[in-house]
Design a protein around this motif. Structure first.
Motif, PDB file in Angstrom:
ATOM      1  N   GLU A  96      -7.116   9.884  -2.716  1.00  0.00           N
ATOM      2  CA  GLU A  96      -8.403  10.273  -2.123  1.00  0.00           C
ATOM      3  C   GLU A  96      -8.465   9.841  -0.661  1.00  0.00           C
ATOM      4  O   GLU A  96      -8.948  10.587   0.196  1.00  0.00           O
ATOM      5  CB  GLU A  96      -9.563   9.688  -2.914  1.00  0.00           C
ATOM      6  CG  GLU A  96     -10.922  10.053  -2.370  1.00  0.00           C
ATOM      7  CD  GLU A  96     -11.207  11.554  -2.296  1.00  0.00           C
ATOM      8  OE1 GLU A  96     -12.094  11.940  -1.499  1.00  0.00           O
ATOM      9  OE2 GLU A  96     -10.571  12.346  -3.012  1.00  0.00           O
ATOM     10  N   ALA A  97      -7.982   8.663  -0.361  1.00  0.00           N
ATOM     11  CA  ALA A  97      -7.951   8.202   1.035  1.00  0.00           C
ATOM     12  C   ALA A  97      -7.007   9.076   1.860  1.00  0.00           C
ATOM     13  O   ALA A  97      -7.304   9.409   3.012  1.00  0.00           O
ATOM     14  CB  ALA A  97      -7.526   6.740   1.097  1.00  0.00           C
ATOM     15  N   ALA A  98      -5.889   9.480   1.285  1.00  0.00           N
ATOM     16  CA  ALA A  98      -4.959  10.379   1.975  1.00  0.00           C
ATOM     17  C   ALA A  98      -5.607  11.738   2.212  1.00  0.00           C
ATOM     18  O   ALA A  98      -5.425  12.345   3.275  1.00  0.00           O
ATOM     19  CB  ALA A  98      -3.678  10.531   1.164  1.00  0.00           C
ATOM     20  N   CYS A 106      -2.107   4.637   2.832  1.00  0.00           N
ATOM     21  CA  CYS A 106      -3.455   4.896   2.342  1.00  0.00           C
ATOM     22  C   CYS A 106      -3.603   4.208   0.989  1.00  0.00           C
ATOM     23  O   CYS A 106      -2.635   4.087   0.236  1.00  0.00           O
ATOM     24  CB  CYS A 106      -3.699   6.396   2.167  1.00  0.00           C
ATOM     25  SG  CYS A 106      -3.620   7.348   3.687  1.00  0.00           S
ATOM     26  N   VAL A 107      -4.797   3.799   0.684  1.00  0.00           N
ATOM     27  CA  VAL A 107      -5.069   3.088  -0.562  1.00  0.00           C
ATOM     28  C   VAL A 107      -4.711   3.943  -1.776  1.00  0.00           C
ATOM     29  O   VAL A 107      -4.134   3.449  -2.737  1.00  0.00           O
ATOM     30  CB  VAL A 107      -6.553   2.664  -0.625  1.00  0.00           C
ATOM     31  CG1 VAL A 107      -6.897   2.054  -1.960  1.00  0.00           C
ATOM     32  CG2 VAL A 107      -6.874   1.713   0.506  1.00  0.00           C
ATOM     33  N   ASP A 139       3.331  12.182  -1.734  1.00  0.00           N
ATOM     34  CA  ASP A 139       3.286  10.747  -1.978  1.00  0.00           C
ATOM     35  C   ASP A 139       4.540  10.076  -1.439  1.00  0.00           C
ATOM     36  O   ASP A 139       5.393  10.722  -0.828  1.00  0.00           O
ATOM     37  CB  ASP A 139       3.048  10.446  -3.462  1.00  0.00           C
ATOM     38  CG  ASP A 139       4.190  10.872  -4.368  1.00  0.00           C
ATOM     39  OD1 ASP A 139       5.299  11.191  -3.875  1.00  0.00           O
ATOM     40  OD2 ASP A 139       3.972  10.886  -5.594  1.00  0.00           O
ATOM     41  N   GLN A 140       4.671   8.789  -1.688  1.00  0.00           N
ATOM     42  CA  GLN A 140       5.796   8.027  -1.122  1.00  0.00           C
ATOM     43  C   GLN A 140       7.149   8.461  -1.672  1.00  0.00           C
ATOM     44  O   GLN A 140       8.187   8.182  -1.073  1.00  0.00           O
ATOM     45  CB  GLN A 140       5.588   6.539  -1.337  1.00  0.00           C
ATOM     46  CG  GLN A 140       5.477   6.123  -2.781  1.00  0.00           C
ATOM     47  CD  GLN A 140       4.973   4.696  -2.913  1.00  0.00           C
ATOM     48  OE1 GLN A 140       4.557   4.071  -1.941  1.00  0.00           O
ATOM     49  NE2 GLN A 140       5.004   4.173  -4.127  1.00  0.00           N
ATOM     50  N   MET A 187       0.856  -1.170   0.000  1.00  0.00           N
ATOM     51  CA  MET A 187       0.000   0.000   0.000  1.00  0.00           C
ATOM     52  C   MET A 187       0.907   1.240   0.000  1.00  0.00           C
ATOM     53  O   MET A 187       1.897   1.274   0.720  1.00  0.00           O
ATOM     54  CB  MET A 187      -0.907  -0.027   1.229  1.00  0.00           C
ATOM     55  CG  MET A 187      -2.009   0.974   1.127  1.00  0.00           C
ATOM     56  SD  MET A 187      -3.332   0.888   2.377  1.00  0.00           S
ATOM     57  CE  MET A 187      -3.568  -0.796   2.702  1.00  0.00           C
ATOM     58  N   PRO A 188       0.555   2.253  -0.777  1.00  0.00           N
ATOM     59  CA  PRO A 188       1.392   3.456  -0.836  1.00  0.00           C
ATOM     60  C   PRO A 188       1.390   4.237   0.484  1.00  0.00           C
ATOM     61  O   PRO A 188       0.424   4.212   1.237  1.00  0.00           O
ATOM     62  CB  PRO A 188       0.774   4.301  -1.946  1.00  0.00           C
ATOM     63  CG  PRO A 188      -0.436   3.598  -2.421  1.00  0.00           C
ATOM     64  CD  PRO A 188      -0.563   2.306  -1.681  1.00  0.00           C
ATOM     65  N   ARG A 189       2.481   4.928   0.732  1.00  0.00           N
ATOM     66  CA  ARG A 189       2.628   5.756   1.927  1.00  0.00           C
ATOM     67  C   ARG A 189       2.494   7.223   1.524  1.00  0.00           C
ATOM     68  O   ARG A 189       3.050   7.651   0.518  1.00  0.00           O
ATOM     69  CB  ARG A 189       3.984   5.499   2.581  1.00  0.00           C
ATOM     70  CG  ARG A 189       4.187   6.278   3.871  1.00  0.00           C
ATOM     71  CD  ARG A 189       5.369   5.750   4.643  1.00  0.00           C
ATOM     72  NE  ARG A 189       5.171   4.387   5.108  1.00  0.00           N
ATOM     73  CZ  ARG A 189       4.531   4.058   6.240  1.00  0.00           C
ATOM     74  NH1 ARG A 189       4.051   4.993   7.025  1.00  0.00           N
ATOM     75  NH2 ARG A 189       4.397   2.795   6.589  1.00  0.00           N
ATOM     76  N   PHE A 190       1.740   7.969   2.328  1.00  0.00           N
ATOM     77  CA  PHE A 190       1.561   9.405   2.108  1.00  0.00           C
ATOM     78  C   PHE A 190       1.989  10.147   3.359  1.00  0.00           C
ATOM     79  O   PHE A 190       1.841   9.653   4.481  1.00  0.00           O
ATOM     80  CB  PHE A 190       0.091   9.722   1.789  1.00  0.00           C
ATOM     81  CG  PHE A 190      -0.364   9.193   0.462  1.00  0.00           C
ATOM     82  CD1 PHE A 190      -0.298   9.989  -0.668  1.00  0.00           C
ATOM     83  CD2 PHE A 190      -0.851   7.906   0.341  1.00  0.00           C
ATOM     84  CE1 PHE A 190      -0.700   9.514  -1.899  1.00  0.00           C
ATOM     85  CE2 PHE A 190      -1.263   7.411  -0.883  1.00  0.00           C
ATOM     86  CZ  PHE A 190      -1.188   8.211  -2.010  1.00  0.00           C
ATOM     87  N   TYR A 191       2.520  11.332   3.168  1.00  0.00           N
ATOM     88  CA  TYR A 191       2.982  12.190   4.261  1.00  0.00           C
ATOM     89  C   TYR A 191       2.100  13.427   4.302  1.00  0.00           C
ATOM     90  O   TYR A 191       1.880  14.069   3.279  1.00  0.00           O
ATOM     91  CB  TYR A 191       4.448  12.577   4.040  1.00  0.00           C
ATOM     92  CG  TYR A 191       5.336  11.371   3.984  1.00  0.00           C
ATOM     93  CD1 TYR A 191       5.945  10.887   5.139  1.00  0.00           C
ATOM     94  CD2 TYR A 191       5.540  10.680   2.791  1.00  0.00           C
ATOM     95  CE1 TYR A 191       6.741   9.754   5.102  1.00  0.00           C
ATOM     96  CE2 TYR A 191       6.336   9.543   2.744  1.00  0.00           C
ATOM     97  CZ  TYR A 191       6.929   9.089   3.899  1.00  0.00           C
ATOM     98  OH  TYR A 191       7.707   7.965   3.855  1.00  0.00           O
ATOM     99  N   ILE A 192       1.587  13.737   5.493  1.00  0.00           N
ATOM    100  CA  ILE A 192       0.688  14.883   5.663  1.00  0.00           C
ATOM    101  C   ILE A 192       1.389  15.897   6.563  1.00  0.00           C
ATOM    102  O   ILE A 192       1.515  15.693   7.771  1.00  0.00           O
ATOM    103  CB  ILE A 192      -0.662  14.444   6.253  1.00  0.00           C
ATOM    104  CG1 ILE A 192      -1.315  13.395   5.342  1.00  0.00           C
ATOM    105  CG2 ILE A 192      -1.570  15.651   6.442  1.00  0.00           C
ATOM    106  CD1 ILE A 192      -2.542  12.732   5.934  1.00  0.00           C
TER     107      ILE A 192
END
Length: 77
Positions: free
Chosen positions: A27-29, A23-24, A60-61, A1-6
């Motif tokens: 949009e999920a992020a 997050c999938v 994104d990752q 699953m991809p990793r996102f940074y907020i």
């Protein structure tokens, strides 16, 4: 699953998300970021702030910025 940074900018500084979250998709992020922003805003309002502005930056990752979400709330007397 991809990793996102907020990441968070709140007018007082920039807080980098060093860990990220899985997050999938984007949009999920975005939904995760909106929930986090809403919690931050609610907490600030509960502690007496009458106006709160935050901007969340989603990367994104590969650490490429994919979204910017400005959020604010004001309590008027």
């Amino acid at each position: 699953m991809p990793r996102f940074y907020i990441h968070l900018e709140n007018g007082e500084g920039f807080l980098a998300d060093e860990v990220g979250r899985e997050c999938v998709d984007q949009e999920a992020a975005r939904k995760e970021a909106v929930c986090a922003g809403a919690d931050i805003i609610a907490d600030e309002l509960k502690h007496g702030c009458s106006t709160v502005h935050v901007t969340l930056f989603i990367e994104d990752q590969d650490h490429v910025r994919v979204m910017q979400l400005p959020m604010s709330a004001t309590i008027k007397p």
